[in-house]
Design an enzyme around this catalytic site. Structure first.
Site, short mmCIF file in Angstrom:
data_model
loop_
_atom_site.label_atom_id
_atom_site.label_comp_id
_atom_site.label_asym_id
_atom_site.label_seq_id
_atom_site.Cartn_x
_atom_site.Cartn_y
_atom_site.Cartn_z
N ASP A 7 0.81 -0.98 0.25
CA ASP A 7 -0.24 -0.36 -0.09
C ASP A 7 0.75 1.28 -0.17
OD1 ASP A 7 -1.85 1.66 -0.02
OD2 ASP A 7 -1.90 1.61 2.35
N GLU A 69 -0.79 -1.01 -4.72
CA GLU A 69 -2.37 -0.40 -4.66
C GLU A 69 -2.03 0.72 -6.72
OE1 GLU A 69 -5.25 0.91 -1.76
OE2 GLU A 69 -4.02 2.87 -2.67
N ASP A 141 -2.33 0.59 7.43
CA ASP A 141 -2.07 0.77 5.96
C ASP A 141 -1.10 -0.48 5.93
OD1 ASP A 141 -1.49 3.23 5.51
OD2 ASP A 141 -0.40 3.70 7.36
#
Length: 182
Positions: A7, A69, A141
């Site tokens: 991420d 992502e 996160d």
């Protein structure tokens, strides 16, 4: 198969590692790479921290593939650009370590993990905790990174099968103007 989820973020990048054996998912590790200790104006140093951190994680956990992502567009174009550079450092690190990179949008990840594309961070954290049978909620996160790895575990195999079927189904290729091929 071992999957590393990323991420990306310029200040905090989450990572999560899972093992996949058929339908079984097993938690391996998760955490964050932080650049908050560096001067905000020193972008190259911050990108190097991310690059080196991802390389260290791949060396330590030896993933077979990864999921990162896809950057979404923020209201602030400068923030989007900075996030894109952080993501680029992460993807470049993965590729330089010869790790296959799959990419998923936040909507795809939330749908795959929480069943709802507009799920909030608390819902994603709770579903990651349940799916990986963790004793406590992971940080937001790290949870997103683990959710990306879970998404790849569920979706990646199907996407690969579809890609092979499409490629194998072709009996010829055609050349187009300007060198494009079909």
């Amino acid at each position: 198969m071992r999957i590393l989820g990323i991420d990306p973020g310029l200040q905090i990048t989450g990572f999560g590692v899972i093992d996949v054996d058929g339908p079984s998912l097993t938690y391996v590790a998760s955490g964050t790479i932080k650049t908050t200790h560096l001067d905000r104006g020193n972008l190259p140093a911050r990108l190097k921290v991310l690059f080196d951190g991802i390389c260290e994680i791949t060396a330590r956990y030896t993933p077979d593939s990864s999921a990162c992502e896809i950057v979404f567009v923020n209201v602030n174009p400068q923030a989007t650009l900075m996030l894109g550079q952080a993501r680029g450092a992460c993807v470049t690190a993965l590729v330089s370590c010869n790790i296959e990179v799959a990419e998923y949008t936040p909507l795809q990840m939330k749908k795959a993990v929480a069943g709802y594309g507009k799920a909030g961070k608390p819902e994603v954290q709770e579903m990651v905790k349940r799916l990986l049978r963790l004793p406590a909620l992971p940080g937001k996160d790290a949870a997103d990174a683990l959710a990306l790895a879970i998404t790849h575990a569920h979706v990646g195999g199907s996407a690969a099968i579809l890609a092979r079927a499409t490629t194998l189904g072709r009996t010829s290729t055609a050349s187009f103007k300007d060198g494009r091929h079909h």
